[in-house]
Design a protein around this motif. Structure first.
Motif, mmCIF file in Angstrom:
data_model
loop_
_atom_site.group_PDB
_atom_site.id
_atom_site.type_symbol
_atom_site.label_atom_id
_atom_site.label_comp_id
_atom_site.label_asym_id
_atom_site.label_seq_id
_atom_site.Cartn_x
_atom_site.Cartn_y
_atom_site.Cartn_z
ATOM 1 N N GLN A 149 -2.557 -4.078 10.175
ATOM 2 C CA GLN A 149 -3.930 -4.488 9.832
ATOM 3 C C GLN A 149 -3.950 -5.727 8.943
ATOM 4 O OE1 GLN A 149 -6.958 -3.215 10.649
ATOM 5 N NE2 GLN A 149 -6.098 -1.645 12.000
ATOM 6 N N GLY A 150 -2.770 -6.265 8.620
ATOM 7 C CA GLY A 150 -2.724 -7.474 7.796
ATOM 8 C C GLY A 150 -2.704 -7.211 6.305
ATOM 9 N N CYS A 151 -2.270 -6.017 5.898
ATOM 10 C CA CYS A 151 -2.159 -5.712 4.464
ATOM 11 C C CYS A 151 -0.778 -6.106 3.953
ATOM 12 C CB CYS A 151 -2.331 -4.218 4.216
ATOM 13 S SG CYS A 151 -3.966 -3.589 4.587
ATOM 14 N N LYS A 152 -0.705 -6.305 2.636
ATOM 15 C CA LYS A 152 0.590 -6.348 1.954
ATOM 16 C C LYS A 152 0.822 -4.928 1.438
ATOM 17 C CE LYS A 152 -1.413 -9.741 -0.080
ATOM 18 N NZ LYS A 152 -1.841 -10.594 -1.189
ATOM 19 N N VAL A 153 2.074 -4.458 1.501
ATOM 20 C CA VAL A 153 2.295 -3.035 1.215
ATOM 21 C C VAL A 153 3.481 -2.811 0.286
ATOM 22 C CG1 VAL A 153 2.624 -0.740 2.209
ATOM 23 C CG2 VAL A 153 1.451 -2.492 3.550
ATOM 24 N N ALA A 154 3.240 -2.100 -0.804
ATOM 25 C CA ALA A 154 4.325 -1.621 -1.658
ATOM 26 C C ALA A 154 4.689 -0.215 -1.197
ATOM 27 C CB ALA A 154 3.882 -1.594 -3.114
ATOM 28 N N ILE A 155 5.982 -0.032 -0.861
ATOM 29 C CA ILE A 155 6.461 1.298 -0.448
ATOM 30 C C ILE A 155 7.163 1.913 -1.636
ATOM 31 C CG2 ILE A 155 7.743 2.612 1.249
ATOM 32 C CD1 ILE A 155 8.116 0.247 2.909
ATOM 33 N N LEU A 159 -14.947 -1.256 5.377
ATOM 34 C CA LEU A 159 -13.862 -1.809 4.558
ATOM 35 C C LEU A 159 -12.948 -2.667 5.430
ATOM 36 C CD1 LEU A 159 -11.963 0.021 1.796
ATOM 37 C CD2 LEU A 159 -10.617 -0.979 3.598
ATOM 38 N N ASP A 160 -12.669 -3.870 4.933
ATOM 39 C CA ASP A 160 -11.802 -4.793 5.657
ATOM 40 C C ASP A 160 -10.383 -4.671 5.104
ATOM 41 O OD1 ASP A 160 -11.111 -6.660 7.428
ATOM 42 O OD2 ASP A 160 -12.116 -8.351 6.441
ATOM 43 N N PHE A 161 -9.429 -4.288 5.946
ATOM 44 C CA PHE A 161 -8.063 -4.091 5.457
ATOM 45 C C PHE A 161 -7.343 -5.416 5.211
ATOM 46 C CE2 PHE A 161 -8.685 0.015 7.708
ATOM 47 C CZ PHE A 161 -8.332 0.867 6.675
ATOM 48 N N ALA A 162 -7.581 -6.386 6.064
ATOM 49 C CA ALA A 162 -6.768 -7.611 6.059
ATOM 50 C C ALA A 162 -6.763 -8.280 4.684
ATOM 51 C CB ALA A 162 -7.292 -8.582 7.111
ATOM 52 N N GLY A 163 -5.576 -8.634 4.210
ATOM 53 C CA GLY A 163 -5.438 -9.351 2.944
ATOM 54 C C GLY A 163 -5.372 -8.444 1.725
ATOM 55 N N ARG A 164 -5.686 -7.157 1.887
ATOM 56 C CA ARG A 164 -5.616 -6.242 0.739
ATOM 57 C C ARG A 164 -4.176 -5.826 0.479
ATOM 58 N NH1 ARG A 164 -10.408 -3.778 -1.221
ATOM 59 N NH2 ARG A 164 -12.242 -4.292 0.029
ATOM 60 N N THR A 165 -3.936 -5.378 -0.749
ATOM 61 C CA THR A 165 -2.619 -4.837 -1.097
ATOM 62 C C THR A 165 -2.718 -3.318 -1.161
ATOM 63 O OG1 THR A 165 -2.017 -6.820 -2.337
ATOM 64 C CG2 THR A 165 -0.776 -4.808 -2.830
ATOM 65 N N ALA A 166 -1.760 -2.660 -0.500
ATOM 66 C CA ALA A 166 -1.733 -1.193 -0.473
ATOM 67 C C ALA A 166 -0.480 -0.690 -1.187
ATOM 68 C CB ALA A 166 -1.740 -0.698 0.972
ATOM 69 N N PHE A 167 -0.597 0.498 -1.761
ATOM 70 C CA PHE A 167 0.524 1.153 -2.453
ATOM 71 C C PHE A 167 0.658 2.529 -1.821
ATOM 72 C CE2 PHE A 167 2.711 3.406 -5.826
ATOM 73 C CZ PHE A 167 3.468 2.450 -6.507
ATOM 74 N N VAL A 168 1.818 2.793 -1.209
ATOM 75 C CA VAL A 168 2.015 4.042 -0.465
ATOM 76 C C VAL A 168 3.170 4.816 -1.082
ATOM 77 C CG1 VAL A 168 2.471 5.084 1.789
ATOM 78 C CG2 VAL A 168 1.280 2.871 1.661
ATOM 79 N N THR A 169 2.888 5.990 -1.635
ATOM 80 C CA THR A 169 3.991 6.786 -2.195
ATOM 81 C C THR A 169 4.594 7.670 -1.101
ATOM 82 O OG1 THR A 169 2.703 8.731 -2.901
ATOM 83 C CG2 THR A 169 2.800 6.849 -4.423
ATOM 84 N N GLY A 170 5.887 7.934 -1.246
ATOM 85 C CA GLY A 170 6.575 8.665 -0.188
ATOM 86 C C GLY A 170 6.560 7.861 1.100
ATOM 87 N N GLY A 171 6.607 6.532 0.940
ATOM 88 C CA GLY A 171 6.409 5.634 2.088
ATOM 89 C C GLY A 171 7.660 5.348 2.900
ATOM 90 N N ALA A 172 8.776 5.932 2.497
ATOM 91 C CA ALA A 172 10.024 5.602 3.196
ATOM 92 C C ALA A 172 10.308 6.522 4.378
ATOM 93 C CB ALA A 172 11.194 5.645 2.212
ATOM 94 N N ASN A 173 9.492 7.537 4.573
ATOM 95 C CA ASN A 173 9.708 8.505 5.653
ATOM 96 C C ASN A 173 8.363 9.024 6.158
ATOM 97 O OD1 ASN A 173 12.518 9.242 6.268
ATOM 98 N ND2 ASN A 173 12.652 9.766 4.091
ATOM 99 N N GLY A 174 8.420 9.710 7.284
ATOM 100 C CA GLY A 174 7.305 10.532 7.745
ATOM 101 C C GLY A 174 5.942 9.856 7.752
ATOM 102 N N ILE A 175 4.937 10.581 7.261
ATOM 103 C CA ILE A 175 3.554 10.081 7.282
ATOM 104 C C ILE A 175 3.442 8.762 6.518
ATOM 105 C CG2 ILE A 175 1.182 10.537 6.550
ATOM 106 C CD1 ILE A 175 1.748 13.504 6.707
#
Ligand code: NAI
Length: 284
Positions: free
Chosen positions: A28-34, A1-17
């Motif tokens: 890795q070149g992703c766009k990320v929704a926190i 799987l190639d990460f670059a250019g993908r969009t990620a959605f991370v819950t609980g993304g403001a702290n910790g893990i």
């Protein structure tokens, strides 16, 4: 799987893990929704990241409607999501017999329904997109190892592990991998979970034991760095591994647990006419 250019959605993304995952994905070149329930933590996280490819989304993962709305906002700003990290979680240490229905509703709502909502929202979108992808659900070593005090927590984390394994079978034909992240102790803010407990579910809460919270805070200082967990997680995603065990020291404990499970079998005579495993295979 190639990460670059993908969009990620991370819950609980403001702290910790979660924040560790955000940093690793950006690298890795992703766009990320926190997505996080805490606006103060979102603002603080954004400052430390200073990156144009990040979108903060205020979200209570326990809300079905809120989750769908957050997904719409994230995809409108960053493009379709093909990497999902259902990571938000809270902790409550008290035995089941001492817990109230409000306790159950809060912990189940975030730790289990939050993951369900993430999957129900994004799995159909990821399938329709047709670009493969990956879902990582954060469980815990507590999805294997039980104690009296983490009763509700154990319940949710076992469920997340079971759900993730089933989902792995059903999404594989779509090129979407599923992994379950099972950390031990992490350097994080989870000891402060009570601060995000909704007022509506606080009626049945026991008074917060601040000495216990202090002890937990100190303990978590010795936890693994979120950046290390995040690096090990992305490596596992790349290898499409199901279990992600960042802490190697739990291997022996799992061997003991599996040994204890097998030791509960007895040498009963087996039905000669029919192998019962056939029935289970038929259900798969
Ligand atoms: P953390 O407290 O540092 O981060 C969790 C984030 O989730 C926080 O920013 C919090 O605001 C957010 N959150 C809480 N309730 C939410 C909700 N209803 N909706 C959206 N966001 C919400 O904790 P940590 O340790 O990074 O936790 C992440 C995951 O890791 C959790 O699922 C936890 O159960 C799991 N875990 C943690 C371990 C530890 O030692 N801290 C060990 C094993 C698993």
């Amino acid at each position: 799987l190639d990460f670059a250019g993908r969009t990620a959605f991370v819950t609980g993304g403001a702290n910790g893990i979660g924040l560790g995952l955000v940093r690793a994905l950006l690298a890795q070149g992703c766009k990320v929704a926190i997505a996080d329930i805490r606006e103060d933590a979102l603002a603080a996280a954004l400052k430390t990241l200073d990156n144009q490819s990040v979108l903060p989304v205020q979200l209570d993962v326990a809300s079905r409607a809120g989750f769908a709305d957050a997904a719409d906002r994230a995809e409108a700003a960053l493009g379709p999501v093909s990497l999902l990290f259902n990571n938000a979680g809270i902790n409550l240490f008290q035995t089941i017999d001492e817990s109230s229905y409000d306790d159950w509703d809060w912990v189940m709502g975030v730790n289990l329904n939050g993951v369900i909502n993430g999957v129900m929202t994004f799995a159909p979108r990821m399938k329709a997109l047709g670009q493969g992808g990956h879902i990582v659900n954060t469980a815990s070593m507590a999805s294997f190892l039980c104690g009296g005090a983490p009763g509700i927590y154990n319940t949710t984390k076992f469920a997340v592990r079971g759900m993730s394994e089933s989902l792995r079978y059903s999404l594989a034909p779509h090129g979407i991998g599923v992994s379950v992240l099972c950390p031990g102790l992490v350097k994080s803010h989870i000891y402060a979970s009570d601060e995000v407990r909704p007022a509506a579910l606080s009626g049945g809460a026991k008074p917060v034991d601040s000495a216990a919270v202090d002890r937990l805070e100190q303990l978590h200082q010795f936890g693994m760095e979120p950046d290390v967990i995040a690096a090990r997680t992305l490596e596992a995603v790349q290898e499409n591994r199901f279990h992600i065990f960042p802490h190697p020291e739990f291997r022996d404990e799992l061997a003991t647990v599996f040994g204890e499970i097998l030791a509960d079998f007895r040498d009963y005579p087996q039905d000669a006419g029919f192998d019962q495993r056939v029935g289970f295979e038929a259900m798969r």
